[in-house]
Design a protein around this motif. Structure first.
Motif, PDB file in Angstrom:
ATOM      1  N   GLU A  99       0.827  -1.203   0.000  1.00 53.78           N
ATOM      2  CA  GLU A  99       0.000   0.000   0.000  1.00 53.78           C
ATOM      3  C   GLU A  99       0.866   1.260   0.000  1.00 53.78           C
ATOM      4  O   GLU A  99       2.015   1.237   0.429  1.00 53.78           O
ATOM      5  N   PRO A 100       0.297   2.395  -0.427  1.00 57.00           N
ATOM      6  CA  PRO A 100       1.034   3.660  -0.301  1.00 57.00           C
ATOM      7  C   PRO A 100       1.325   3.966   1.166  1.00 57.00           C
ATOM      8  O   PRO A 100       0.452   3.850   2.019  1.00 57.00           O
ATOM      9  N   HIS A 128      -2.032  12.726  -3.631  1.00 56.95           N
ATOM     10  CA  HIS A 128      -2.753  11.848  -4.570  1.00 56.95           C
ATOM     11  C   HIS A 128      -3.585  12.693  -5.524  1.00 56.95           C
ATOM     12  O   HIS A 128      -4.813  12.758  -5.415  1.00 56.95           O
ATOM     13  N   ASN A 181      -4.438  12.284  -8.623  1.00 53.67           N
ATOM     14  CA  ASN A 181      -5.329  11.545  -9.525  1.00 53.67           C
ATOM     15  C   ASN A 181      -6.414  10.830  -8.719  1.00 53.67           C
ATOM     16  O   ASN A 181      -6.480   9.600  -8.639  1.00 53.67           O
ATOM     17  N   THR A 182      -7.277  11.629  -8.074  1.00 50.28           N
ATOM     18  CA  THR A 182      -8.315  11.119  -7.187  1.00 50.28           C
ATOM     19  C   THR A 182      -9.693  11.428  -7.752  1.00 50.28           C
ATOM     20  O   THR A 182      -9.922  12.495  -8.303  1.00 50.28           O
ATOM     21  N   LYS A 185      -9.574   1.351 -11.392  1.00 50.90           N
ATOM     22  CA  LYS A 185      -8.186   0.991 -11.720  1.00 50.90           C
ATOM     23  C   LYS A 185      -8.016   0.814 -13.223  1.00 50.90           C
ATOM     24  O   LYS A 185      -6.976   1.186 -13.791  1.00 50.90           O
ATOM     25  N   HIS A 242      -7.169   3.881 -14.770  1.00 53.01           N
ATOM     26  CA  HIS A 242      -5.910   4.441 -14.265  1.00 53.01           C
ATOM     27  C   HIS A 242      -6.116   5.505 -13.185  1.00 53.01           C
ATOM     28  O   HIS A 242      -5.290   6.406 -13.020  1.00 53.01           O
ATOM     29  N   ILE A 243      -7.237   5.397 -12.484  1.00 53.27           N
ATOM     30  CA  ILE A 243      -7.460   6.251 -11.318  1.00 53.27           C
ATOM     31  C   ILE A 243      -6.617   5.705 -10.167  1.00 53.27           C
ATOM     32  O   ILE A 243      -6.512   4.493  -9.974  1.00 53.27           O
ATOM     33  N   GLU A 244      -6.030   6.583  -9.360  1.00 61.11           N
ATOM     34  CA  GLU A 244      -5.112   6.155  -8.300  1.00 61.11           C
ATOM     35  C   GLU A 244      -5.729   6.192  -6.904  1.00 61.11           C
ATOM     36  O   GLU A 244      -5.195   5.565  -5.981  1.00 61.11           O
ATOM     37  N   ALA A 245      -6.832   6.929  -6.740  1.00 57.56           N
ATOM     38  CA  ALA A 245      -7.402   7.057  -5.397  1.00 57.56           C
ATOM     39  C   ALA A 245      -8.868   7.461  -5.484  1.00 57.56           C
ATOM     40  O   ALA A 245      -9.322   8.038  -6.479  1.00 57.56           O
ATOM     41  N   GLY A 264      -4.931  -1.671  -5.199  1.00 58.52           N
ATOM     42  CA  GLY A 264      -3.863  -0.720  -5.507  1.00 58.52           C
ATOM     43  C   GLY A 264      -4.276   0.732  -5.491  1.00 58.52           C
ATOM     44  O   GLY A 264      -3.549   1.582  -6.009  1.00 58.52           O
ATOM     45  N   LEU A 265      -5.433   1.069  -4.893  1.00 58.03           N
ATOM     46  CA  LEU A 265      -5.908   2.446  -4.828  1.00 58.03           C
ATOM     47  C   LEU A 265      -5.929   2.932  -3.385  1.00 58.03           C
ATOM     48  O   LEU A 265      -6.191   2.153  -2.458  1.00 58.03           O
TER      49      LEU A 265
END
Length: 595
Positions: free
Chosen positions: A46-47, A234, A236-237, A336, A339-342, A483-484
């Motif tokens: 995780e981040p 983050h 790209n939320t 995901k 390609h969204i990150e959060a 992965g988010l």
């Protein structure tokens, strides 16, 4: 995320037993330290942020506000200073910063470990003492597996589970496997661990109470600060926009933050079930997206199947507290692919800014004053019910118990309760259910809910702690597994502090739940949108459990036990309710661990 600290006087262990796949997986941070008799290790996907010095590692997951803006550099500076303070004192440094995070220390040189969860967002951390040492993880199933054959059902937690669809608090459904609670510190010295509540809600209480104008200003400033911090970490939320007051307010502030980072339209998203029962939910979200001019993403959730339930429960071992929790796995996978990150979620606003329980308490107190004797109230409740005035009858009955906080039917204990009381009492017995209620009230006592004569703060905290924290933690975990990251602004200690320090008139106006948040929202959008009727966001769960429903066959196969008889099962199958839903989830969960 996995951590391990070996007991002293124990032989060195093969870390592959505790990190079977994690150590050799791709894109994985792995750290270990061996010093004399000591052995510590940590792994995570995780981040997170970390700092290391002289065989000592500090890890932070979530978001911390160390002053100024929470950039990667400022958080790194905070962790370096945090580690320095620990090395100088040998004790876990007192938390000094707001935010929503979990922080851990692994001291490989001295064979110590510390786990701390601030108020209050992020996914859960579980811990247990094995024969080899202290093990902790954000995955309940992995934590339980470290106990090998010593895996026993915690039967005392079953009534807690069936009262609110979740075994809340630091106890879990497995004996000697614990959940890190908000404000709680777990310290392991190489021989044993102790647990201490080092932060409570009372730590956020200030002498000055804000009126409506001051409260609105504070909410605006703090929300802007939280989302700016998140945007730095983050960018790209996507905000999960339902169209309700809570998520709409976050979307407005996220749009402002987004405009500073991108020339494209800001994003919003929702998960959509193609069913007539919830069609209005999608329209509700789309209308908000249109008003706020977002690029709205809809991810379709198929009918919930036993296979999906089994897969998700089996993957992390944790108990979902309601049907929508399963949808977050589908939502995370859909985001995901884009390609969204959060994600960002508005969970927790009801527990900060007011819910209908405060009005229930008010009405009960009024009836107690009008009808000072229990006999009068009993007669009046009977008469009101006969005349068809069920609302008045219910309030009069509540007046009978309004001074009995320990009563299961007290408004505080009705927060986040989705159950069938007659079945709960029949299965577990009244005294056992009352013990479960006492356990839940003791949780509120431990986190330091401020006292007030009307129990308004208790009725808020009950829903916040028993449901909002649970939901957000579970959803954060499902996102992390894909992965988010997940942002939970209403579970950030800065907004908790703002809510706790409003005056009673501002915080709890009669018959106007969340009025202060709506007044704040009126600064940004038209009143007809702010005040539109709220949707229930219900799901066709009982249809799925009924004859011909997608979950019916699996429900019919639920095992009976010493406390759940065949006759009870058949009664519930004839008319499905929340007890049957929880029993289905429990049966699937039981198969994962003992089946």
């Amino acid at each position: 995320m996995i951590g391990f600290c070996k007991k002293r006087r124990r032989e060195m262990v093969d870390l592959q037993e505790y990190f079977p796949r994690e150590k050799n997986g791709g894109k994985l941070f792995f750290w270990s330290a061996n010093e004399s008799d000591n052995q510590t290790a940590f792994a995570a996907r995780e981040p997170f942020f970390s700092a290391e010095w002289d065989q000592c590692l500090v890890i932070m997951q979530g978001i911390c506000h160390p002053g100024g803006v929470a950039t990667p550099n400022s958080i790194q500076h905070f962790l370096n200073d945090f580690l320095r303070r620990y090395r100088e004192s040998g004790e876990f440094p007192a938390p000094q910063h707001d935010g929503s995070y979990t922080i851990s220390i692994l001291d490989g040189k001295n064979g110590k470990a510390f786990l701390y969860r601030h108020f209050v967002g992020g996914s859960f951390t579980y811990y247990t003492m094995t024969d080899d040492g202290l093990f902790w993880s954000d995955n309940f199933w992995k934590t339980v597996q470290t106990r090998r054959s010593d895996k026993q059902l915690h039967e005392e937690m079953l009534p807690v589970l069936f009262l609110g669809r979740y075994p809340t608090g630091n106890q879990t459904l497995i004996q000697n496997v614990f959940r890190l609670s908000p404000g709680e510190l777990v310290a392991f010295d190489g021989d044993a661990f102790y647990v201490k509540q080092i932060t409570t809600l009372k730590d956020f209480v200030e002498s000055h109470k804000t009126d409506e104008k001051e409260s609105i200003e504070r909410i605006e400033v703090v929300t802007t600060e939280i989302l700016h911090d998140w945007g730095q970490l983050h960018p790209n939320t996507v905000n999960l926009l339902s169209g309700g007051v809570d998520s709409t307010y976050l979307q407005i502030h996220w749009n402002d933050e987004w405009s500073c980072m991108s020339e494209q339209k800001p994003l919003s998203a929702c998960v959509w079930l193609d069913h007539p029962f919830v069609k209005g939910d999608l329209n509700y979200a789309n209308s908000a997206a249109e008003l706020l001019q977002t690029e709205h993403i809809t991810v379709q959730q198929p009918e919930l199947s036993p296979e999906q339930m089994t897969e998700i429960i089996g993957r992390n071992g944790e108990f979902p507290n309601h049907v929508q929790s399963f949808y977050f796995d589908t939502l995370a996978k859909g985001l995901k692919e884009l390609h969204i990150e959060a994600g960002m979620i508005g969970e927790g606003a009801d527990g900060l800014f007011g819910n209908g329980l405060q009005d229930t308490i008010r009405e009960a107190i009024k009836w107690r004053e009008r009808l000072p004797s229990q006999t009068l109230r009993r007669i009046a409740a009977f008469g009101a019910e006969k005349l068809g005035h069920e609302y008045a009858a219910e309030n009069i009955r509540t007046a009978q118990i309004i001074d009995q906080l320990e009563n299961p039917h007290h408004p505080v204990n009705q927060a986040a309760v989705f159950t069938d009381y007659p079945t709960v009492f029949a299965c577990f017995g009244e005294s056992t259910v009352r013990n479960a209620v006492d356990y839940k009230l003791n949780l509120l006592q431990a986190i330091g809910v401020p006292d007030d004569s009307l129990h308004f703060q208790w009725s808020l905290a009950a829903g916040y702690y028993w449901e909002a924290v649970v939901s957000a933690s579970y959803w954060s975990k499902l996102f992390a597994e894909n992965g988010l990251a997940m942002c939970t602004p209403y579970l950030d200690s800065r907004l908790i502090r703002a809510a706790l320090n409003m005056d009673l008139k501002t915080h709890f106006p009669p018959h106007q739940p969340k009025r202060i948040l709506k007044q704040t929202l009126l600064r940004h959008i038209p009143p007809e949108f702010v005040n539109r009727p709220k949707l229930g966001f219900g799901q066709p769960i009982f249809e799925w459990l009924s004859l011909g429903g997608v979950l019916r066959e699996r429900a019919e196969s639920i095992r009976t036990t010493g406390w759940f008889s065949e006759s009870t099962k058949q009664t519930l199958l004839k008319k499905p309710n929340w007890f049957l839903w929880t029993m289905l989830c429990y049966d699937i969960w039981y198969d994962v661990f003992f089946g």
